[in-house]
Design an enzyme around this catalytic site. Structure first.
Site, short mmCIF file in Angstrom:
data_model
loop_
_atom_site.label_atom_id
_atom_site.label_comp_id
_atom_site.label_asym_id
_atom_site.label_seq_id
_atom_site.Cartn_x
_atom_site.Cartn_y
_atom_site.Cartn_z
N TYR B 101 0.86 -1.18 0.00
CA TYR B 101 0.00 0.00 0.00
C TYR B 101 0.89 1.23 0.00
O TYR B 101 1.84 1.31 0.79
CB TYR B 101 -0.89 0.02 1.26
CG TYR B 101 -1.58 1.35 1.45
CD1 TYR B 101 -2.86 1.56 0.96
CD2 TYR B 101 -0.94 2.41 2.10
CE1 TYR B 101 -3.49 2.79 1.12
CE2 TYR B 101 -1.56 3.64 2.24
CZ TYR B 101 -2.83 3.82 1.75
OH TYR B 101 -3.43 5.04 1.87
N GLU B 189 -3.86 7.30 -3.75
CA GLU B 189 -3.58 6.01 -3.14
C GLU B 189 -3.36 4.96 -4.21
O GLU B 189 -4.10 4.91 -5.18
CB GLU B 189 -4.84 5.61 -2.35
CG GLU B 189 -4.61 5.05 -1.00
CD GLU B 189 -5.95 4.78 -0.29
OE1 GLU B 189 -6.09 5.23 0.84
OE2 GLU B 189 -6.83 4.14 -0.89
#
Lengths: 290, 379
Positions: B101, B189
């Site tokens: 991530y 993101e």
């Protein structure tokens, strides 16, 4: 005593020839604030009422020894105006402007810190030390001099709360609207510290709202460092997640920033949370043993 | 403002962040054509502006033509958190060895841009933050200097052992930072960022949100906006200087100021009612705003009573009262209206309203009680 502003404050108004700037410059002056000048590029030599206008903040500071400024310029130019004030050595910068891009504020912060400039806002109603000085757009007639310090993320909700205090015989030391944006200047912790150290303040009202975790951090700070009684109110207990409630900062994202979490944090820190605005003066009086 | 995954990945691609080959589709036929072009297996992914698409069954792998048609049929038209899926992204399936991530956001606490990175990719980062906060590495970026190459490497060293991947990662992180700043994002993101079977980094999913205050200088971002029906009403309201959010109750609210508007919703609920909306008419005294606001409230057929709660500061109560009067003249209002005016020129405002049959009260608590009572009597 009080915090941040008082009768010695020498205030200038950036954007003084605009609609809001000129109106509120005169309102503040009527309240008794020492408004010593205004800034509007290209308008030096003019006057707004009897307030002299300068081309730059530097000129205004040189001529008036201003130590505080209030900014009414449009959002596109607001960050520039804050830089200008900080560069000119103004200690306190109050930014009323709503809609300032968040990254503009983020880019400003390191410079302001280096210069030791205190900033309030953006997107805030300003602040008032009743009976001494009002730097903002708040309606002066609802305030009363006294010993309750107040800080809030909201404008009109602040008026509602102050009105509750005043009509119940509780005056205020200083009331500060810190603004509804996610990135803003002085926040709860700094103001709690100032109120804690202010001899005129005997109790503190903190008005928060959903979004972010500033209230949780304030609760922690109160538990560790604040000896004076604090009472709180949280707006947005019924707000649905994912929706921005007017203020850019007021949004519950992925289950964090909820009113329930904030209320829990305050209660754990021994800070009672009013369910309705009318409960605030009752809680204050209880805490002050009145 | 939010955008879809496919739009976020277009921005990534513009900044030369590797993404999978993919095609946006609006029908089962489109999906079949796309799969032919890309070659099976493919992943069919719902494009809606809500999180948790995978959990809701909105992301499916198709290895055969039959699976493909089934997936497309199931996903197109399905409901995810109130959003109907009208388009899907058909993406070439990528085999990968590891998931990570990475994300950029604005941290209110440090008042800066923060880079977050974690080896626990592919799951919702909020879950990781709750269960295993130490697994998320946070790096505060000095906005005056930006993300320096050494910082990008520092982040990459937290995730990768292989120096080749560290260099690739650092380069990718700098690009992500640049696009975050360039577009005035509030969130960027990549989840998951994967190491492909070939040993390269690739963004398999992307999410971006933008700062509404900066949209005036981001015309390309603004063009990507796809509002839902409710959001269209909200945007229309914003153009008139009103901040409006529709809710499900039956008490229409008109308030000046966002904080007071939230507190008004709360107090209605405390007294046992349900607010129909959040509506902040802002700080101006223009009577037209009151008329526009009244139109918005009455357009909602669920609204059985209106509660007007004004605490005058810049807003003058007499101006609001004038606005209410002209709204009543222009509109055929059949439902009860309860008005509370306090602050600047409240007495003048109340005097103006005496001519009407509106219910006026002194406090917001009374206003809520009265509005709820009257809504109960309205058919």
């Amino acid at each position: 005593m009080s915090i941040l502003i008082n009768s010695d404050t020498r205030l200038i108004v950036q954007g003084i020839t605009g609609r809001d700037g000129s109106f509120h410059a005169q309102k503040m002056k009527e309240y008794g604030t020492n408004v010593v000048g205004g800034v509007s590029p290209g308008k030096a030599g003019q006057k707004v009422g009897d307030i002299p206008v300068f081309n730059t903040v530097k000129d205004a500071v040189a001529a008036t020894k201003a130590n505080a400024t209030i900014i009414f310029v449009p959002p596109k130019f607001a960050a520039d105006a804050v830089y200008e004030a900080s560069e000119a050595g103004v200690e306190l910068v109050i930014t009323i402007t709503e809609g300032v891009p968040t990254l503009d504020m983020v880019k400003l912060m390191p410079y302001l810190k280096k210069n030791g400039t205190k900033v309030i806002g953006p997107n805030c109603p300003g602040l008032v030390t009743p009976g001494e000085a009002l730097a903002g757009i708040l309606p002066g007639n609802i305030f009363k001099k006294g010993n309750v310090g107040l800080m809030s993320r909201s404008g009109t909700l602040t008026y509602e709360m102050v009105n509750q205090l005043t009509t119940n015989g509780l005056g205020q030391s200083t009331c500060v609207g810190i603004g509804g944006d996610p990135v803003a200047g002085l926040y709860y912790e700094e103001l709690l510290e100032m109120f804690e150290n202010d001899p005129q303040t005997d109790a503190i009202v903190l008005i928060g709202e959903i979004g972010g975790d500033a209230e949780e951090r304030a609760a922690k700070y109160i538990k560790e460092k604040v000896t004076k009684p604090v009472v709180a109110f949280i707006a947005g207990q019924t707000a649905p997640p994912g929706k921005r409630m007017g203020h850019a900062g007021a949004i519950i994202s992925s289950g964090s920033g909820t009113a329930a979490e904030k209320i829990k944090a305050f209660e754990e820190a021994g800070v009672p949370v009013a369910k309705k605005p009318t409960e605030i003066p009752v809680l204050i009086k209880e805490r002050l043993g009145k | 403002m939010k955008i879809h995954e496919y739009q976020a990945k277009q921005i990534f691609a513009d900044y030369e962040i590797p993404v999978s080959d993919e095609i946006l589709c609006h029908s089962v036929k489109d999906v079949e054509k796309a799969a032919e072009k890309l070659g099976l297996p493919v992943v069919v992914k719902a494009q809606v502006l809500a999180g948790g698409r995978g959990k809701a069954g909105g992301v499916k792998l198709a290895k055969t033509k039959e699976e493909l048609v089934n997936a497309a049929n199931q996903i197109l038209g399905m409901d995810i958190k109130g959003y109907t899926v009208e388009k899907v992204l058909t993406a070439k399936a990528i085999s990968f060895t590891d998931e990570f991530y990475v994300g950029l956001t604005i941290d209110r606490n440090t008042k800066s841009v923060v880079f977050m990175a974690s080896s626990e990719g592919g799951v919702e980062i909020e879950e990781v933050a709750k269960d295993n906060p130490d697994a998320i590495h946070k790096f505060v970026i000095d906005a005056e200097i930006g993300l320096m190459p050494f910082q990008a490497r520092q982040i990459a060293f937290k995730l990768f052992d292989d120096i080749k991947l560290v260099r690739q990662g650092a380069d990718l992180f700098e690009k992500l930072y640049r696009l975050f700043i360039d577009t005035d994002a509030s969130l960027a993101e990549i989840n998951p960022l994967v190491i492909t079977a070939e040993g390269n980094l690739m963004a398999l999913d992307g999410k971006m949100n933008f700062d509404d205050n900066a949209l005036f200088r981001q015309p390309e971002v603004l063009e990507m906006r796809e509002p839902t029906e409710d959001e269209k009403t909200e945007i229309e309201a914003k153009e008139k200087g009103l901040s409006f959010i529709k809710l499900d109750g039956n008490i229409g609210c008109m308030v000046n100021g966002a904080g007071l508007a939230m507190a008004t919703m709360d107090i209605i609920k405390i007294y046992g009612g349900e607010p129909a909306n959040f509506l902040d008419i802002g700080g101006s005294s223009n009577p037209q705003k009151v008329i526009d606001a009244m139109n918005l409230l009455l357009a909602d057929k669920n609204v059985k009573a209106v509660m007007i709660n004004i605490f005058g500061g810049i807003t003058r109560c007499d101006d609001v009262a004038k606005g209410i009067i002209s709204a009543l003249e222009q509109m055929d209002v059949k439902i009860p209206i309860v008005v509370r005016l306090s602050g600047t020129n409240a007495a003048e405002g109340l005097e103006i309203l005496k001519k009407t049959n509106l219910v006026t009260v002194a406090s917001m608590g009374e206003a809520a009680e009265k509005a709820i009572e009257m809504a109960g009597q309205t058919v």
